[in-house]
Design a protein around this motif. Structure first.
Motif, PDB file in Angstrom:
ATOM      1  N   GLU A  12       0.850  -1.181   0.000  1.00 40.83           N
ATOM      2  CA  GLU A  12       0.000   0.000   0.000  1.00 40.83           C
ATOM      3  C   GLU A  12       0.881   1.224   0.000  1.00 40.83           C
ATOM      4  OE1 GLU A  12      -3.755   0.587   1.673  1.00 40.83           O
ATOM      5  OE2 GLU A  12      -3.718  -1.301   2.775  1.00 40.83           O
ATOM      6  N   LYS A  13       0.375   2.281  -0.614  1.00 39.13           N
ATOM      7  CA  LYS A  13       1.160   3.511  -0.694  1.00 39.13           C
ATOM      8  C   LYS A  13       1.411   4.043   0.699  1.00 39.13           C
ATOM      9  CE  LYS A  13      -0.492   4.816  -5.279  1.00 39.13           C
ATOM     10  NZ  LYS A  13      -1.186   5.837  -6.080  1.00 39.13           N
ATOM     11  N   GLY A  14       2.643   4.459   0.920  1.00 36.62           N
ATOM     12  CA  GLY A  14       3.004   5.023   2.206  1.00 36.62           C
ATOM     13  C   GLY A  14       3.332   3.992   3.255  1.00 36.62           C
ATOM     14  N   GLU A  15       3.204   2.703   2.925  1.00 37.27           N
ATOM     15  CA  GLU A  15       3.511   1.649   3.879  1.00 37.27           C
ATOM     16  C   GLU A  15       4.555   0.721   3.278  1.00 37.27           C
ATOM     17  OE1 GLU A  15       0.118  -0.394   5.259  1.00 37.27           O
ATOM     18  OE2 GLU A  15      -0.924   1.413   5.952  1.00 37.27           O
ATOM     19  N   SER A  16       5.209  -0.041   4.128  1.00 34.77           N
ATOM     20  CA  SER A  16       6.249  -0.952   3.661  1.00 34.77           C
ATOM     21  C   SER A  16       5.641  -2.119   2.903  1.00 34.77           C
ATOM     22  CB  SER A  16       7.069  -1.457   4.848  1.00 34.77           C
ATOM     23  OG  SER A  16       6.222  -2.163   5.745  1.00 34.77           O
ATOM     24  N   VAL A  17       6.421  -2.618   1.959  1.00 37.94           N
ATOM     25  CA  VAL A  17       6.024  -3.793   1.184  1.00 37.94           C
ATOM     26  C   VAL A  17       6.644  -5.022   1.836  1.00 37.94           C
ATOM     27  CG1 VAL A  17       6.032  -4.864  -1.085  1.00 37.94           C
ATOM     28  CG2 VAL A  17       5.950  -2.380  -0.884  1.00 37.94           C
ATOM     29  N   ALA A  18       5.860  -6.112   1.968  1.00 36.60           N
ATOM     30  CA  ALA A  18       6.386  -7.296   2.649  1.00 36.60           C
ATOM     31  C   ALA A  18       5.728  -8.552   2.093  1.00 36.60           C
ATOM     32  CB  ALA A  18       6.148  -7.207   4.157  1.00 36.60           C
ATOM     33  N   VAL A  19       6.485  -9.641   2.106  1.00 38.79           N
ATOM     34  CA  VAL A  19       5.940 -10.969   1.782  1.00 38.79           C
ATOM     35  C   VAL A  19       5.270 -11.502   3.044  1.00 38.79           C
ATOM     36  CG1 VAL A  19       6.459 -13.314   1.052  1.00 38.79           C
ATOM     37  CG2 VAL A  19       7.716 -11.395   0.050  1.00 38.79           C
ATOM     38  N   GLN A  20       3.939 -11.565   3.013  1.00 38.24           N
ATOM     39  CA  GLN A  20       3.186 -12.014   4.176  1.00 38.24           C
ATOM     40  C   GLN A  20       3.102 -13.530   4.274  1.00 38.24           C
ATOM     41  OE1 GLN A  20       2.278 -10.043   6.523  1.00 38.24           O
ATOM     42  NE2 GLN A  20       2.624  -8.072   5.494  1.00 38.24           N
ATOM     43  N   PHE A  21       3.192 -14.176   3.130  1.00 31.48           N
ATOM     44  CA  PHE A  21       3.102 -15.643   3.139  1.00 31.48           C
ATOM     45  C   PHE A  21       3.781 -16.174   1.886  1.00 31.48           C
ATOM     46  CE2 PHE A  21       1.077 -19.605   1.827  1.00 31.48           C
ATOM     47  CZ  PHE A  21       1.141 -20.350   2.981  1.00 31.48           C
ATOM     48  N   SER A  22       4.488 -17.267   2.032  1.00 35.20           N
ATOM     49  CA  SER A  22       5.083 -17.945   0.869  1.00 35.20           C
ATOM     50  C   SER A  22       5.066 -19.442   1.120  1.00 35.20           C
ATOM     51  CB  SER A  22       6.518 -17.461   0.629  1.00 35.20           C
ATOM     52  OG  SER A  22       7.375 -17.873   1.677  1.00 35.20           O
ATOM     53  N   ARG A  23       4.995 -20.172   0.062  1.00 33.29           N
ATOM     54  CA  ARG A  23       5.000 -21.636   0.151  1.00 33.29           C
ATOM     55  C   ARG A  23       5.752 -22.194  -1.048  1.00 33.29           C
ATOM     56  NH1 ARG A  23       1.949 -25.200   2.839  1.00 33.29           N
ATOM     57  NH2 ARG A  23       2.507 -23.735   4.491  1.00 33.29           N
ATOM     58  N   ARG A  24       6.720 -23.054  -0.783  1.00 35.22           N
ATOM     59  CA  ARG A  24       7.484 -23.724  -1.838  1.00 35.22           C
ATOM     60  C   ARG A  24       7.239 -25.222  -1.757  1.00 35.22           C
ATOM     61  NH1 ARG A  24      12.280 -20.204  -3.282  1.00 35.22           N
ATOM     62  NH2 ARG A  24      11.823 -18.197  -2.272  1.00 35.22           N
ATOM     63  N   TYR A  25       7.311 -25.877  -2.902  1.00 31.71           N
ATOM     64  CA  TYR A  25       7.017 -27.304  -2.990  1.00 31.71           C
ATOM     65  C   TYR A  25       8.256 -28.030  -3.531  1.00 31.71           C
ATOM     66  CZ  TYR A  25       2.225 -25.768  -2.288  1.00 31.71           C
ATOM     67  OH  TYR A  25       1.091 -25.209  -1.764  1.00 31.71           O
ATOM     68  N   PRO A  26       9.072 -28.608  -2.652  1.00 33.70           N
ATOM     69  CA  PRO A  26      10.333 -29.222  -3.081  1.00 33.70           C
ATOM     70  C   PRO A  26      10.161 -30.324  -4.119  1.00 33.70           C
ATOM     71  CG  PRO A  26      10.273 -28.958  -0.689  1.00 33.70           C
ATOM     72  CD  PRO A  26       8.902 -28.638  -1.185  1.00 33.70           C
ATOM     73  N   THR A  27       9.099 -31.115  -4.015  1.00 31.27           N
ATOM     74  CA  THR A  27       8.933 -32.206  -4.988  1.00 31.27           C
ATOM     75  C   THR A  27       8.673 -31.672  -6.385  1.00 31.27           C
ATOM     76  OG1 THR A  27       6.583 -32.328  -4.371  1.00 31.27           O
ATOM     77  CG2 THR A  27       8.101 -33.828  -3.257  1.00 31.27           C
ATOM     78  N   VAL A  28       7.895 -30.567  -6.464  1.00 29.68           N
ATOM     79  CA  VAL A  28       7.658 -29.946  -7.772  1.00 29.68           C
ATOM     80  C   VAL A  28       8.940 -29.308  -8.291  1.00 29.68           C
ATOM     81  CG1 VAL A  28       6.229 -28.302  -9.046  1.00 29.68           C
ATOM     82  CG2 VAL A  28       5.265 -29.534  -7.099  1.00 29.68           C
ATOM     83  N   GLU A  29       9.709 -28.702  -7.394  1.00 32.23           N
ATOM     84  CA  GLU A  29      10.967 -28.083  -7.800  1.00 32.23           C
ATOM     85  C   GLU A  29      11.945 -29.126  -8.336  1.00 32.23           C
ATOM     86  OE1 GLU A  29      13.035 -24.659  -8.565  1.00 32.23           O
ATOM     87  OE2 GLU A  29      10.986 -24.920  -7.829  1.00 32.23           O
ATOM     88  N   HIS A  30      11.925 -30.307  -7.752  1.00 29.27           N
ATOM     89  CA  HIS A  30      12.777 -31.390  -8.249  1.00 29.27           C
ATOM     90  C   HIS A  30      12.387 -31.770  -9.678  1.00 29.27           C
ATOM     91  CE1 HIS A  30      15.359 -34.925  -8.032  1.00 29.27           C
ATOM     92  NE2 HIS A  30      14.353 -35.634  -8.515  1.00 29.27           N
ATOM     93  N   ARG A  31      11.082 -31.803  -9.955  1.00 31.36           N
ATOM     94  CA  ARG A  31      10.627 -32.093 -11.325  1.00 31.36           C
ATOM     95  C   ARG A  31      11.044 -30.989 -12.281  1.00 31.36           C
ATOM     96  NH1 ARG A  31       4.497 -32.601 -10.392  1.00 31.36           N
ATOM     97  NH2 ARG A  31       4.458 -32.550 -12.666  1.00 31.36           N
ATOM     98  N   ALA A  32      10.951 -29.728 -11.822  1.00 32.20           N
ATOM     99  CA  ALA A  32      11.359 -28.613 -12.673  1.00 32.20           C
ATOM    100  C   ALA A  32      12.842 -28.700 -13.018  1.00 32.20           C
ATOM    101  CB  ALA A  32      11.050 -27.295 -11.960  1.00 32.20           C
ATOM    102  N   LYS A  33      13.652 -29.089 -12.042  1.00 35.19           N
ATOM    103  CA  LYS A  33      15.085 -29.229 -12.285  1.00 35.19           C
ATOM    104  C   LYS A  33      15.372 -30.340 -13.283  1.00 35.19           C
ATOM    105  CE  LYS A  33      19.434 -29.499  -9.721  1.00 35.19           C
ATOM    106  NZ  LYS A  33      20.056 -29.610  -8.372  1.00 35.19           N
TER     107      LYS A  33
END
Length: 495
Positions: A12-33
């Motif tokens: 939001e304007k005038g406020e800090s930007v932040a990642v409030q939530f993130s989720r990674r999926y190692p098994t999918v990342e292994h397939r991508a690799k």
């Protein structure tokens, strides 16, 4: 379609930007690799992803002077599929990074593209892109609520629910559904303990009528030779399959197997990992060692916390004194035809009520059948001359005597050759039995529905069943030679 990673960002304007939530999926990342090979680009840390996203969306450093990468008109974004240029070791271009924004929220995900990294198929042809956008739109509607502009407290409570929501709608990185915009921000099913955590292997919770299905299936194998110099062989293999639709994060269910007073103990018992505890003597009884009278003979209690999908609770073997159907098979060759004599007897301990019972008599390494003159004392005979096969449909019941027989002759005067089998030469031949007996097991093992205990907020409906099925049930011609290789394999399989 799968998702490699997902981010929820507040801006939001005038406020800090932040990642409030993130989720990674190692098994999918292994397939991508694996798919990308040497062109694989590592997904950077959340802070780096945040800066790259803001730059691509034209939201980074709005008060600073002109930046070509951010402000040039050639980089105006007309598609939700972005390119993130990752610098440093393992860097490259992450594509397609999907991002949507509304109000204070930016939602982004990186779908797995099942295509070579050097080629970029059109976005419209990528199912993963449409699925990823649908997932983001559903999460956005859930987070913003019905008014589209949630207060800070409401947004915070919905963000706190994201791990639970993603377990339901995107387990292990695979989108299955989208959350309902009006869904409650707390689990609808109360848990026994306030700190009880939903395990990662359980992708959701059951809601609705509680039902527990327990199915007991026994498979019987047999090799019968009709020869006193050769021992007949048989064994029984049983499985218990469960489908538990019970409310709660980790409901407790106990299934008990019982045997008749004179029943043989269950051997070689193997259980599902969800079983929480078990008497050690149940697991130590094996068919490799001689079974003695001191072996554990039940009742067999299996306490567990069930997964949502159907699963095999346990398996076992049992040593029964006799096979359910005893048979003899004799062949004699006379004048280019085979004379057949078959006798089958249903053991008195077996329920005389089949769903089906058939005897298949194949003939290999001969010309196609010609004249067939065969009579049966019960049931009917189907002839397939192209397959050189007689199918004796005995039906749902043996006669009162519990004995049936087949007798006659089969000629092989066809001009075309029939099917071949390298084992069944000359008079080496067999009958294969196919049958199913509902509401019965050969070992006598059963599941009483009153013994199934469920510790849940709602009383479930208990459904139990049992059945006996044939598997690899052979009766060999006693006047022919049984292949030595087959006898060895059967003996090694612990029949």
């Amino acid at each position: 379609m799968s998702v490699r990673a997902l981010w929820i960002i507040t801006h939001e304007k005038g406020e800090s930007v932040a990642v409030q939530f993130s989720r990674r999926y190692p098994t999918v990342e292994h397939r991508a690799k694996f798919l990308a090979g040497s062109l694989y680009v590592t997904v950077p840390e959340d802070g780096a992803v945040l800066q790259l996203l803001l730059t691509e969306l034209g939201l980074s450093d709005p008060d600073k002077p002109y930046m070509a990468l951010r402000d040039d008109c050639f980089h105006q974004q007309h598609s939700p599929a972005l390119e993130l240029h990752v610098e440093g070791p393992g860097g490259g271009v992450l594509w397609p990074m999907l991002a949507i924004s509304q109000g204070p929220l930016i939602l982004a995900c990186l779908p797995l593209v099942d295509a070579p990294a050097e080629s970029r198929p059109p976005l419209a042809s990528l199912f993963s892109v449409s699925q990823g956008l649908t997932l983001l739109a559903g999460l956005q509607a859930f987070l913003l609520g019905s008014k589209g502009k949630p207060d800070s407290e409401g947004l915070a409570s919905r963000l706190a629910m994201m791990p639970f929501i993603l377990l339901q709608v995107c387990p292990l990185g695979t989108p299955l559904d989208i959350p309902q915009p009006g869904a409650s921000t707390a689990p609808a099913v109360p848990t026994p303990a306030g700190t009880q955590k939903q395990p990662a292997w359980k992708t959701g919770l059951h809601r609705g009528r509680a039902v527990v299905n327990v199915a007991l299936t026994e498979m019987v194998r047999s090799m019968q030779y009709g020869n006193q110099s050769r021992q007949d062989l048989w064994d029984v293999y049983g499985t218990v399959t469960c489908k538990c639709e019970v409310e709660g994060v980790l409901p407790n269910v106990t299934v008990t197997l019982t045997l008749p007073p004179n029943g043989s103990p269950l051997l070689d018992v193997q259980v599902h990992p969800c079983v929480s505890s078990l008497d050690a003597s149940i697991l130590t009884a094996t068919s490799v060692e001689d079974c003695d009278s001191s072996a554990f003979s039940g009742p067999y209690k299996f306490p567990f916390s069930p997964p949502l999908e159907p699963f095999r609770l346990c398996s076992y073997t049992s040593q029964v004194p006799v096979p359910p159907i005893l048979g003899t098979y004799q062949l004699k060759e006379e004048d280019n035809q085979l004379c057949l004599t078959v006798s089958l007897k249903l053991h008195e301990s077996v329920k005389n009520g089949f769903e089906y019972c058939e005897a298949h008599l194949p003939f290999f390494n001969r010309n196609q059948m010609g004249n067939v003159n065969v009579k049966v004392t019960s049931g009917q005979l189907d002839v397939s001359k192209e397959k050189n096969l007689l199918v004796w449909v005995i039906g749902q019941k043996f006669p009162k005597s519990r004995e049936v027989s087949l007798e006659g002759a089969v000629g092989f005067s066809g001009q075309l050759p029939g099917p071949t089998d390298p084992l069944c030469t000359d008079l080496t031949a067999y009958i294969k039995l196919h049958f199913r007996v509902p509401d019965m097991t050969l070992s006598g093992c059963c599941v009483d529905q009153h013994s199934v205990q469920v510790y849940s907020s709602a009383k479930p409906r208990i459904v139990t069943s049992r059945e006996l099925l044939s598997s690899e049930y052979y009766i060999w011609n006693s006047t022919g030679t049984t292949p030595i290789l087959l006898r060895t394999l059967v003996s090694r399989s612990n029949l």
